[in-house]
Enzyme design. Sequence first.
Site, PDB file in Angstrom:
ATOM      1  N   ASP A 121     -17.162   7.128  -2.905  1.00 33.32           N
ATOM      2  CA  ASP A 121     -15.990   6.990  -2.032  1.00 33.32           C
ATOM      3  C   ASP A 121     -15.727   8.361  -1.418  1.00 33.32           C
ATOM      4  O   ASP A 121     -16.309   9.372  -1.848  1.00 33.32           O
ATOM      5  CB  ASP A 121     -14.785   6.501  -2.861  1.00 33.32           C
ATOM      6  CG  ASP A 121     -13.536   6.232  -2.004  1.00 33.32           C
ATOM      7  OD1 ASP A 121     -13.666   6.102  -0.764  1.00 33.32           O
ATOM      8  OD2 ASP A 121     -12.427   6.171  -2.573  1.00 33.32           O
ATOM      9  N   GLN A 152      -9.874  -3.990  -3.983  1.00 34.85           N
ATOM     10  CA  GLN A 152     -11.202  -3.487  -3.637  1.00 34.85           C
ATOM     11  C   GLN A 152     -12.179  -3.748  -4.784  1.00 34.85           C
ATOM     12  O   GLN A 152     -13.294  -4.242  -4.570  1.00 34.85           O
ATOM     13  CB  GLN A 152     -11.103  -1.969  -3.367  1.00 34.85           C
ATOM     14  CG  GLN A 152     -12.423  -1.329  -2.977  1.00 34.85           C
ATOM     15  CD  GLN A 152     -12.886  -1.742  -1.594  1.00 34.85           C
ATOM     16  OE1 GLN A 152     -12.128  -1.660  -0.652  1.00 34.85           O
ATOM     17  NE2 GLN A 152     -14.123  -2.194  -1.474  1.00 34.85           N
ATOM     18  N   ARG A 175       0.882  -1.190   0.000  1.00 30.29           N
ATOM     19  CA  ARG A 175       0.000   0.000   0.000  1.00 30.29           C
ATOM     20  C   ARG A 175       0.906   1.223   0.000  1.00 30.29           C
ATOM     21  O   ARG A 175       1.638   1.453   0.968  1.00 30.29           O
ATOM     22  CB  ARG A 175      -0.917  -0.027   1.220  1.00 30.29           C
ATOM     23  CG  ARG A 175      -1.615   1.288   1.451  1.00 30.29           C
ATOM     24  CD  ARG A 175      -2.774   1.206   2.415  1.00 30.29           C
ATOM     25  NE  ARG A 175      -3.891   0.499   1.833  1.00 30.29           N
ATOM     26  CZ  ARG A 175      -5.162   0.642   2.232  1.00 30.29           C
ATOM     27  NH1 ARG A 175      -5.467   1.456   3.223  1.00 30.29           N
ATOM     28  NH2 ARG A 175      -6.135  -0.028   1.641  1.00 30.29           N
ATOM     29  N   CYS A 180     -16.431   1.773  -0.420  1.00 30.42           N
ATOM     30  CA  CYS A 180     -15.310   0.902  -0.019  1.00 30.42           C
ATOM     31  C   CYS A 180     -14.983   1.035   1.465  1.00 30.42           C
ATOM     32  O   CYS A 180     -14.354   0.152   2.036  1.00 30.42           O
ATOM     33  CB  CYS A 180     -14.084   1.212  -0.863  1.00 30.42           C
ATOM     34  SG  CYS A 180     -13.498   2.906  -0.677  1.00 30.42           S
ATOM     35  N   ARG A 205     -13.775  -8.631   0.849  1.00 29.82           N
ATOM     36  CA  ARG A 205     -12.344  -8.392   0.692  1.00 29.82           C
ATOM     37  C   ARG A 205     -11.579  -9.659   1.073  1.00 29.82           C
ATOM     38  O   ARG A 205     -10.617 -10.042   0.426  1.00 29.82           O
ATOM     39  CB  ARG A 205     -11.879  -7.218   1.584  1.00 29.82           C
ATOM     40  CG  ARG A 205     -12.456  -5.845   1.226  1.00 29.82           C
ATOM     41  CD  ARG A 205     -11.953  -5.361  -0.107  1.00 29.82           C
ATOM     42  NE  ARG A 205     -10.502  -5.301  -0.161  1.00 29.82           N
ATOM     43  CZ  ARG A 205      -9.746  -4.303   0.331  1.00 29.82           C
ATOM     44  NH1 ARG A 205     -10.324  -3.275   0.889  1.00 29.82           N
ATOM     45  NH2 ARG A 205      -8.431  -4.323   0.210  1.00 29.82           N
ATOM     46  N   HIS A 228      -6.945   0.759  -6.679  1.00 26.50           N
ATOM     47  CA  HIS A 228      -7.239  -0.114  -5.537  1.00 26.50           C
ATOM     48  C   HIS A 228      -7.865  -1.393  -6.114  1.00 26.50           C
ATOM     49  O   HIS A 228      -9.052  -1.651  -5.964  1.00 26.50           O
ATOM     50  CB  HIS A 228      -8.195   0.591  -4.578  1.00 26.50           C
ATOM     51  CG  HIS A 228      -8.220   0.007  -3.190  1.00 26.50           C
ATOM     52  ND1 HIS A 228      -7.464  -1.085  -2.826  1.00 26.50           N
ATOM     53  CD2 HIS A 228      -8.935   0.361  -2.093  1.00 26.50           C
ATOM     54  CE1 HIS A 228      -7.707  -1.372  -1.556  1.00 26.50           C
ATOM     55  NE2 HIS A 228      -8.585  -0.515  -1.086  1.00 26.50           N
TER      56      HIS A 228
HETATM   57  N1   CP Z   1     -11.433  -0.143   1.806  1.00 26.79           N
HETATM   58  C1   CP Z   1     -10.192  -0.186   2.316  1.00 26.79           C
HETATM   59  O1   CP Z   1      -9.206  -0.439   1.625  1.00 26.79           O
HETATM   60  O2   CP Z   1     -10.127   0.059   3.648  1.00 26.79           O
HETATM   61  P1   CP Z   1      -8.770   0.272   4.487  1.00 26.79           P
HETATM   62  O3   CP Z   1      -8.156   1.569   4.005  1.00 26.79           O
HETATM   63  O4   CP Z   1      -9.215   0.343   5.914  1.00 26.79           O
HETATM   64  O5   CP Z   1      -7.862  -0.877   4.230  1.00 26.79           O
HETATM   65  N1  NVA Z   2      -9.814   6.627  -2.032  1.00 24.11           N
HETATM   66  C1  NVA Z   2      -9.511   6.246  -0.690  1.00 24.11           C
HETATM   67  C2  NVA Z   2      -9.753   4.786  -0.491  1.00 24.11           C
HETATM   68  C3  NVA Z   2      -9.497   4.283   0.909  1.00 24.11           C
HETATM   69  C4  NVA Z   2      -9.727   2.805   1.044  1.00 24.11           C
HETATM   70  C5  NVA Z   2      -8.093   6.634  -0.335  1.00 24.11           C
HETATM   71  O1  NVA Z   2      -7.190   6.423  -1.147  1.00 24.11           O
HETATM   72  O2  NVA Z   2      -7.867   7.167   0.768  1.00 24.11           O
END
Ligand code: CP
Ligand code: NVA
Length: 316
Positions: free
Chosen positions: A227, A130, A100, A267, A295, A127
Amino acid sequence: MKKDFVSISDLTRADVERILDLATRLKDRQAIDRKLKGKTLALVFEKPSLRTRVTFEVGMTQLGGHAVYLSQSDIGPGKRESVSDIARNLERWVDGIAARTFRHGTVVELAANGSIPVINALSDEEHPCQALADFLTIREKKGDLASVRLAYLGDVNNVCRSLVMLASLTGTSMVVGTPAAALQSPATVSGEGEEASAFASALRRVEVRTDVDPKEVVKDADVIYTDIWVSMGEEDRAEEKVRDLRAYQVNSEVLEAAKKDVIFMHCLPAKRNQEVTDEVLDGPHSVVFDQAENRLHAQKALLLLLLGGDVESIQR
Ligand code: CP
Ligand code: NVA
């Protein structure tokens, strides 16, 4: 399947079917299959996480393997040590990496510098895990993905990009309702290398409606998705983004303009009463916690396929 899952563009339509079918079987079995016994997944995380971290860790445990969580302050990619050196160390000890990151290019670099599979657990551009879990959820709730109309409202961000690419791959009808300003933002028009061109061509295959009433956008929708408006790492643009996106809130009025049996997806994490009202998020159309559960199932399928687990006995 390719060695890595950095972007939805790494998948073919057949790969998507294989992953979703395997995920469904794993979910139905609810069994602890030790198919990844003795295998280790490194979680290289530069940003916080609830769902992604827990589902990868629990997924590895349920498959008989193990996960090692490495935060930004533990290993400092690009600061304490170069990204390529991190990849070249990790490949000597572990069997896969879920990363990440801020820059999408960091995930690409991890993948390019090691022999082990690298999974994108969220970057500034995508993502993809997701999106897989979301399409599993849509398939469970609505059936054939090619007969579904998905309306995405709000920011064209990493989650939206992966959804657009997966919709384009699965033949799902998708409309994106967003202000012209969001569509022209650096996060939308920029992007690195192959991912950017794959997204640009996928975007041409879905409908994009700028500066129209969200109620118009969701007409005929089976699914409404939104989102947060300010993603991790964009905090300095918060004011501008909230101003631009204000008209795109998903509330009861918007929900009522869609099909009667529409489902609402997000998400998570949500900024309650900003991009979505409590009434919708906690209401009868919301499937957000089913998405969160999926997930786990979708990523277990992905882990089995990428880390070389025996899937034959589960396929049957
Ligand atoms: N939806 C998602 O990726 O959540 P987190 O950021 O908590 O992992
Ligand atoms: N778009 C959001 C998704 C979090 C799961 C971010 O990148 O913060």
